[in-house]
Design an enzyme around this catalytic site. Structure first.
Site, PDB file in Angstrom:
ATOM      1  N   GLY B 463       9.882 -16.128  -1.886  1.00 48.19           N
ATOM      2  CA  GLY B 463       9.945 -17.503  -2.358  1.00 48.19           C
ATOM      3  C   GLY B 463       8.541 -18.016  -2.589  1.00 48.19           C
ATOM      4  O   GLY B 463       8.321 -19.126  -3.058  1.00 48.19           O
ATOM      5  N   ARG B 595      -9.628 -18.052  -4.534  1.00 50.26           N
ATOM      6  CA  ARG B 595      -9.041 -18.372  -5.843  1.00 50.26           C
ATOM      7  C   ARG B 595      -7.552 -18.649  -5.688  1.00 50.26           C
ATOM      8  O   ARG B 595      -6.834 -17.912  -5.018  1.00 50.26           O
ATOM      9  CB  ARG B 595      -9.233 -17.192  -6.795  1.00 50.26           C
ATOM     10  CG  ARG B 595      -8.544 -17.414  -8.126  1.00 50.26           C
ATOM     11  CD  ARG B 595      -8.724 -16.241  -9.047  1.00 50.26           C
ATOM     12  NE  ARG B 595      -9.984 -16.345  -9.785  1.00 50.26           N
ATOM     13  CZ  ARG B 595     -10.405 -15.410 -10.609  1.00 50.26           C
ATOM     14  NH1 ARG B 595      -9.723 -14.309 -10.793  1.00 50.26           N
ATOM     15  NH2 ARG B 595     -11.536 -15.570 -11.263  1.00 50.26           N
ATOM     16  N   ILE B 596      -7.108 -19.723  -6.318  1.00 47.62           N
ATOM     17  CA  ILE B 596      -5.698 -20.088  -6.301  1.00 47.62           C
ATOM     18  C   ILE B 596      -5.079 -19.555  -7.587  1.00 47.62           C
ATOM     19  O   ILE B 596      -5.419 -20.004  -8.684  1.00 47.62           O
ATOM     20  CB  ILE B 596      -5.536 -21.615  -6.189  1.00 47.62           C
ATOM     21  CG1 ILE B 596      -6.209 -22.121  -4.896  1.00 47.62           C
ATOM     22  CG2 ILE B 596      -4.064 -22.006  -6.220  1.00 47.62           C
ATOM     23  CD1 ILE B 596      -5.759 -21.440  -3.617  1.00 47.62           C
ATOM     24  N   LEU B 597      -4.192 -18.572  -7.464  1.00 46.78           N
ATOM     25  CA  LEU B 597      -3.652 -17.906  -8.657  1.00 46.78           C
ATOM     26  C   LEU B 597      -2.806 -18.855  -9.485  1.00 46.78           C
ATOM     27  O   LEU B 597      -2.818 -18.793 -10.709  1.00 46.78           O
ATOM     28  CB  LEU B 597      -2.817 -16.692  -8.240  1.00 46.78           C
ATOM     29  CG  LEU B 597      -3.591 -15.554  -7.568  1.00 46.78           C
ATOM     30  CD1 LEU B 597      -2.625 -14.450  -7.123  1.00 46.78           C
ATOM     31  CD2 LEU B 597      -4.656 -14.977  -8.502  1.00 46.78           C
ATOM     32  N   THR B 601       2.712 -23.193  -7.843  1.00 50.36           N
ATOM     33  CA  THR B 601       3.426 -22.564  -6.728  1.00 50.36           C
ATOM     34  C   THR B 601       2.636 -22.754  -5.432  1.00 50.36           C
ATOM     35  O   THR B 601       3.213 -22.939  -4.367  1.00 50.36           O
ATOM     36  CB  THR B 601       3.655 -21.063  -6.980  1.00 50.36           C
ATOM     37  OG1 THR B 601       2.396 -20.419  -7.223  1.00 50.36           O
ATOM     38  CG2 THR B 601       4.569 -20.831  -8.157  1.00 50.36           C
ATOM     39  N   GLU B 672      -0.252 -19.288   5.306  1.00 48.26           N
ATOM     40  CA  GLU B 672      -0.271 -19.635   6.723  1.00 48.26           C
ATOM     41  C   GLU B 672      -1.278 -20.713   7.100  1.00 48.26           C
ATOM     42  O   GLU B 672      -1.028 -21.519   8.001  1.00 48.26           O
ATOM     43  CB  GLU B 672      -0.453 -18.368   7.541  1.00 48.26           C
ATOM     44  CG  GLU B 672       0.885 -17.659   7.604  1.00 48.26           C
ATOM     45  CD  GLU B 672       0.798 -16.186   7.890  1.00 48.26           C
ATOM     46  OE1 GLU B 672       1.205 -15.814   8.984  1.00 48.26           O
ATOM     47  OE2 GLU B 672       0.352 -15.402   7.033  1.00 48.26           O
TER      48      GLU B 672
END
Lengths: 170, 705
Positions: B463, B595-597, B601, B672
C-alpha cells in the site's frame, strides 16, 4: 456428514437483486450475512471483511439506497431490495466522480478500506451535497483506514463536493 | 538522464483497481474446488491439552478434515528474524503444550467458510492448566541474547559519574502498552498443491521469506514452493515475518487434497501475527544548566513469550539522536505467557522516542530552555555512538521549517497559559529519526515490441506505492512517459528482493530497477544498427523483446557514513478540563528523508504514520486480563484506532535533501520515521496544556482526571 445433521437445517434458495442483476442464491443457510453471500456465493469481492461486526466499514454497500455494513445484514433480509456494491457504482470503464477523486487526490494506499469508503462517500454526498469539514469527518468515521491517516481522503471528498457544487450552480 | 517522473506526484498505478473493488487481495483469491479452513485457538494461557475432541466437528456438515497435534506431521523449526524469516520459531500443532491464550490448537477444513466456522465451534478441548505469568510486571528480568545482532547493553563515557556531577538531573519512568498493527486485511493464506509443488497466495511483506520458511518447515526444496502476493491490505510489520497460520494452510490443503483458504478473524489477529511489546523505560538525564546534555541512561524492560525471544531495541535511539558524551543503554526481557512480539512500524524507535523525547521536554521545562532551542543545543554534528560523519542530516532544517510553519514562536512558556474558550490549549514538539536500511535486490526491465515497458521484481507493495515508484524509476532511466510502463510484483517467480520492512523497499529495489533499465538500454544499443527501428532490431535478431537485469546491493558507504532519516513534529492539542478529553487540533511534521520519489504517495504515507503515532498517544492499547491472560475485547471497539473524526488536517513537509551516499537514487526511506516522536510531541503538548506530565500511554480521559 449427514443431510439430517441438526446444523444442516434452514437452508433455502432465494433471489437477490445486486447491481441491477437478479442473482440466485442456492441452498444457503438463512443466517448468512449479506457480506458472506456477496463474497462467497456471488463472486463480488469488492466489499471486504475486516472485522465482521460493523466496526470498520470495509463492507459498506447500499441496500435500497441505505448505507449498511453488509456484515451486519442478513442476506435473506435483502430479498426484495436493490443491493448496490462498489462494483456497481461505475458505469462501465468510466469511474464515478468519487472514485476519480480518490485516484486524483492520492486517497488510496493499501486500498482494503477503499471500496467501503467510496460507497460511504457516495452516500454522504448524495444525502448532503455541501458538507462542512467536520461533517465529512464525522460521516466517514465509521470507515477505518490504517494507512492514509485520512488526510487525502478528506481532500478527495472536498474536491467532489466543490466540483458538484460548481456544476449545480447556473 | 534528467528525472521527469521521479519526484513528481504521479497517480498510483494501482488506484483504479482499488477504487473499483477489483484489486485481488489474498482474501479474494478463488480457486476451483476451494475449501475453507478455520483456526481453533487455546483458551488458557498455559498448561497441557488433556483431550482434544474433534469427533463432533468431523461429523458436522461439509467438514473435510481436522488437524490437531494428534495428527499433524512433525515440522522443522524455522529461525526467527534476522537469522531466518519466521515470526515464531516454534511450529504449530506439534505437542500438547499451551504457551499462551489464543495459540493455534486445531484447524477445521470444510467445503464452505460457514461450515468450517460452525464445525470449529464444536471442537472440545480440556486442559490441565498451570500457573501463568500474564504481565510484564509479574516476571523476572533476563538479559536478551542479542538484538538483531547488536549487544543489548552498551556504555560510552561514564554516565554514572556524569549524572552525579550534573547541574540538572532528571529521573523518570515511562511506559507504553501492548499495541497491535491491525492492518485492515487480516492475515490470510490460500494454499494449493499440484503433486509435490505448492503455491501459496499470502498477505505478506516478504514473498521469498514465506517460500523459504514453508519449504524449511515442511522439508521441501525451495523451488517447489511459489508464493504470490500482488496486493497486501496493509501490514505495518505484522506480515514482515512468517507466522504459523501460513504453514497451517499448506498442511490443511495437503490433508484434504483440495486448495484451502485460511483467513484469520479480527479476534485471532490479537494472537497470531505478533504485536508491539509493552515497555517500561527508565530514563535518567544529566545536563548543564543551559540544557546541554551530559548523561543519558536509558533502561528498557520489554516482554517476550515463554518459549522464545524477540526484542526491538527501544533504547538505541538514545545513543544516536543527540550529542552526549556519556550514554548507557540497557535492555531486559520478561518472559510472559503471551505470543512472541514482533516488529511494528519503527520497532524500537517508536516507543523509545516516547521516553527520550518526553524526558527532553521535561528537561526543557526544568532548565527553562525552549524545547526547540534545547534540541538545537544538543544537535549531533557527527553520529555520536560510532563517531562517523552523517551521510546527510537535515534535522536542524526540520526544526526551523516546522517551527515556522507551525508558528512556534507564538508559544507561551508556562503550562496552562493558552486557552480556546473553555479548552486548554497546548503546543508540544519532538524529534524523529530512523535508520536507512537496504538489502540486495534484483529486478528485470523488459522493452516489449510495442514499446511498452514491463518492470518485474519479487518485492511487495503493502500500500506504500511500490508499483508506482518503481514505474517512475524505470520511466526516467529509459526516458519514456510513465504511461508506457507497468510493474509486476509480489511473486517468488520474479527476481529476488528483500522483505518490505525497515523502510527499505525503495532504497533496495529502486537502484535494481534503475540498473535493469540501463542494462536493457545497453542491450538494445548492442543489437542496433544505424537507422534501425526497435521492431526491426527484434525482427532481425528473431526475438520478441529485450530484457535487462539489475542487481543492486548496499554499497560501502555504510562503513564510512552514518545514514539516518530525521524529522521534527509539532502538535497542538485542546484538552477539555472537565472531561479530560484530548483532541489533536493541529499537527505539522517536517522530514529530511533523502529524495522523495513521489510526493503524492509519500505525503499520504507520512500522514498515515503521524496518525499511527496519534493512536499510540491517545487511543491504542491492548488490554490483557491479568487472571485469564486473555485479551479483553479483541475487536476494533476494544482496540481503538483513530477514526477520521479524531484527526485534524495534518501539514507534512519534506526538506529538499540530496544524499549522494545512501544509494544511487538518494533514497532514504520514509515509512517509519513518520511515527517516531509523534506520541512524545502529543504528550508534551498535553503537558503544556494542562501542566500534567503523563508518562504512561495512551493518554486517555481517565489519566487526566
Amino acid at each position: 456428514m449427514t443431510g439430517n445433521h441438526p446444523l444442516a437445517a434452514e437452508s433455502e434458495t432465494y433471489e437477490l437483486s445486486v447491481n441491477g442483476r437478479r442473482e440466485q442464491v442456492k441452498a444457503a443457510w438463512l443466517g448468512e450475512s449479506l457480506l458472506a453471500v456477496l463474497r462467497e456465493r456471488l463472486g463480488l469481492p469488492g466489499a471486504k471483511n475486516a472485522c465482521e461486526q460493523g466496526e470498520c466499514g470495509s463492507c459498506s454497500v447500499f441496500v435500497d439506497g441505505v448505507l449498511v455494513c453488509s456484515c451486519c445484514v442478513l442476506a435473506a433480509d435483502a430479498v426484495d431490495a436493490e443491493v448496490t456494491t462498489v462494483e456497481g457504482l461505475a458505469d462501465g470503464d468510466a469511474l464515478t466522480d468519487v472514485q476519480q477523486s480518490f485516484l486524483d487526490a492520492g486517497a488510496v494506499q493499501c486500498g482494503f478500506c477503499t471500496p467501503g469508503l467510496v460507497v460511504a462517500v457516495h452516500d454522504l454526498l448524495d444525502r448532503n451535497p455541501d458538507p462542512g469539514d467536520l461533517e465529512v469527518r464525522e460521516a466517514i468515521s465509521g470507515n477505518l483506514c490504517r494507512c492514509t491517516g485520512y488526510g487525502r481522503i478528506l481532500a478527495a471528498v472536498e474536491a467532489v463536493r466543490d466540483q458538484r457544487g460548481r456544476r449545480s450552480r447556473p | 538522464m534528467r528525472p521527469t517522473a521521479v519526484g513528481t506526484p504521479v497517480d498510483r498505478a494501482d488506484a483504479r483497481s482499488k477504487v473499483t473493488g477489483t484489486a485481488c487481495y489474498t482474501v479474494d483469491v478463488v480457486l476451483p474446488d476451494l475449501a475453507h479452513a478455520v483456526v481453533v485457538q487455546s483458551t488458557v494461557p498455559t498448561g497441557r491439552i488433556v483431550r482434544i475432541d474433534a469427533a463432533a466437528a468431523e461429523r458436522a456438515p461439509g467438514v473435510l478434515g481436522v488437524l490437531s497435534h494428534a495428527n499433524t506431521p512433525s515440522l522443522a523449526e524455522v529461525p526467527t528474524f534476522p537469522q531466518g524469516p519466521a515470526g515464531q520459531r516454534r511450529p504449530p500443532l506439534q505437542d500438547d503444550t499451551v504457551n499462551f491464550d489464543g495459540e493455534h490448537l486445531a484447524v477445521v477444513v470444510a467445503d464452505t467458510l460457514h461450515h468450517a466456522a460452525q464445525a470449529a465451534a464444536l471442537i472440545d478441548v480440556a486442559y490441565d492448566r498451570e500457573e501463568a505469568v500474564t504481565t510484564l510486571e509479574a516476571g523476572d528480568e533476563l538479559p536478551p541474547s542479542g538484538i538483531f545482532g547488536e549487544a543489548p547493553d552498551s556504555v560510552r563515557g561514564d554516565p554514572e559519574a556524569a549524572l552525579a556531577r550534573a547541574e540538572v538531573r532528571l529521573d523518570a519512568t515511562y511506559t507504553t502498552p501492548t499495541e497491535h498493527h491491525h492492518p485492515l486485511e487480516p492475515g490470510a493464506t490460500v494454499a494449493a498443491w499440484d503433486g509435490g509443488r505448492l503455491t501459496l497466495y499470502d498477505s505478506t511483506q516478504w514473498v521469498s521469506g514465506v517460500r523459504d520458511a514453508v519449504a524449511m518447515t515442511l522439508g521441501m526444496a525451495t523451488d517447489q514452493v511459489r508464493v504470490v502476493s500482488p496486493f497486501v491490505g496493509g501490514a505495518f510489520g505484522s506480515k514482515a515475518m512468517v507466522w504459523p497460520h501460513v504453514v497451517l494452510a499448506a498442511l490443511a490443503a495437503r490433508h484434504v487434497g483440495r486448495p484451502v483458504k485460511l483467513v484469520l478473524s479480527r479476534a485471532q489477529m490479537f494472537t497470531s501475527l505478533g504485536y508491539r511489546s509493552p515497555t517500561v523505560q527508565r530514563l535518567s538525564l544529566g545536563a548543564r544548566q543551559d540544557g546541554t546534555l551530559t548523561a543519558i541512561v536509558h533502561a528498557v524492560t520489554q516482554q517476550t513469550s515463554v518459549f522464545e525471544e524477540f526484542v526491538a531495541g527501544a533504547g538505541y535511539i538514545s545513543r544516536s539522536l543527540y550529542a552526549c558524551p556519556n550514554v548507557a543503554v540497557r535492555h531486559r526481557l520478561v518472559r510472559v505467557n503471551a505470543p512472541t512480539p514482533t516488529v511494528m512500524r519503527a520497532p524500537g524507535e517508536a516507543v523509545g522516542s516516547f521516553a527520550l523525547e518526553s524526558a527532553l521536554d521535561e528537561l526543557a521545562a526544568q532548565s527553562g530552555v525552549d524545547p526547540v532551542a534545547l534540541r538545537l543545543r544538543n544537535f549531533a554534528e557527527d553520529e555520536p555512538q560510532e563517531g562517523l560523519a552523517w551521510s546527510s542530516n537535515a534535522l536542524r532544517e526540520c526544526y526551523q521549517v516546522g517551527a515556522e510553519r507551525f508558528g512556534w514562536e507564538r508559544r507561551t512558556t508556562e503550562p496552562r497559559s493558552m486557552r480556546e474558550g473553555r479548552h486548554l490549549v497546548g503546543w508540544g514538539m519532538a524529534s524523529a529519526t530512523y535508520g536507512v536500511h537496504s538489502e540486495a535486490a534484483a529486478a528485470r526491465v523488459r522493452i516489449c515490441a510495442d514499446g511498452r515497458i514491463l518492470v518485474t521484481s519479487g518485492t511487495q507493495d503493502l500500500g506504500t506505492g511500490t508499483y508506482t515508484t518503481m514505474v517512475q524509476v524505470a520511466a526516467d532511466a529509459l526516458g519514456v512517459p510513465v504511461e508506457r510502463v507497468t510493474a509486476a510484483l509480489g511473486d517468488t517467480d520474479l527476481p529476488p528482493a528483500p522483505h518490505s520492512g525497515g523502510s527499505q523497499t525503495a532504497a533496495s529495489v529502486g537502484p535494481a530497477v534503475w540498473s535493469a533499465a540501463l542494462d536493457a538500454c545497453s542491450k538494445v544499443l548492442a543489437l542496433a544498427e544505424q537507422g534501425d527501428s526497435y521492431a526491426e532490431i527484434l525482427t532481425r535478431h528473431g526475438i520478441e523483446f529485450v530484457e535487462g537485469r539489475g542487481d543492486a546491493r548496499p554499497g560501502a558507504s555504510a562503513s564510512r557514513f552514518a545514514m539516518r532519516s530525521f524529522g521534527a513534529h509539532f502538535a497542538e492539542v485542546q484538552v477539555d478540563p472537565e472531561l479530560g478529553e484530548v483532541r489533536l487540533t493541529r499537527f505539522c511534521g517536517v522530514f529530511g528523508a533523502g529524495r522523495i520519489l513521489n510526493p503524492k504517495t509519500a505525503r499520504s504515507q507520512m500522514i498515515g504514520g503521524i496518525v499511527g503515532g496519534t493512536g499510540m498517544a491517545l487511543t491504542e492499547r491492548t488490554v490483557t486480563d491479568r487472571r485469564l491472560g486473555r485479551v479483553v475485547s479483541p475487536n476494533l471497539s476494544g482496540y481503538a484506532v483513530p477514526t477520521h473524526a479524531d484527526i485534524p488536517w495534518i501539514d507534512v513537509c519534506f526538506i529538499d535533501e540530496h544524499d549522494p551516499h545512501v544509494n544511487a537514487l538518494g533514497v532514504k526511506g520514509i515509512g517509519e520515521v513518520a511515527i517516531v516522536g509523534v506520541a512524545a510531541a502529543i504528550a508534551n503538548a498535553v503537558h503544556h496544556a494542562t501542566g500534567r506530565r503523563i508518562r504512561d500511554l495512551p493518554i486517555t480521559p481517565q489519566t487526566l482526571l
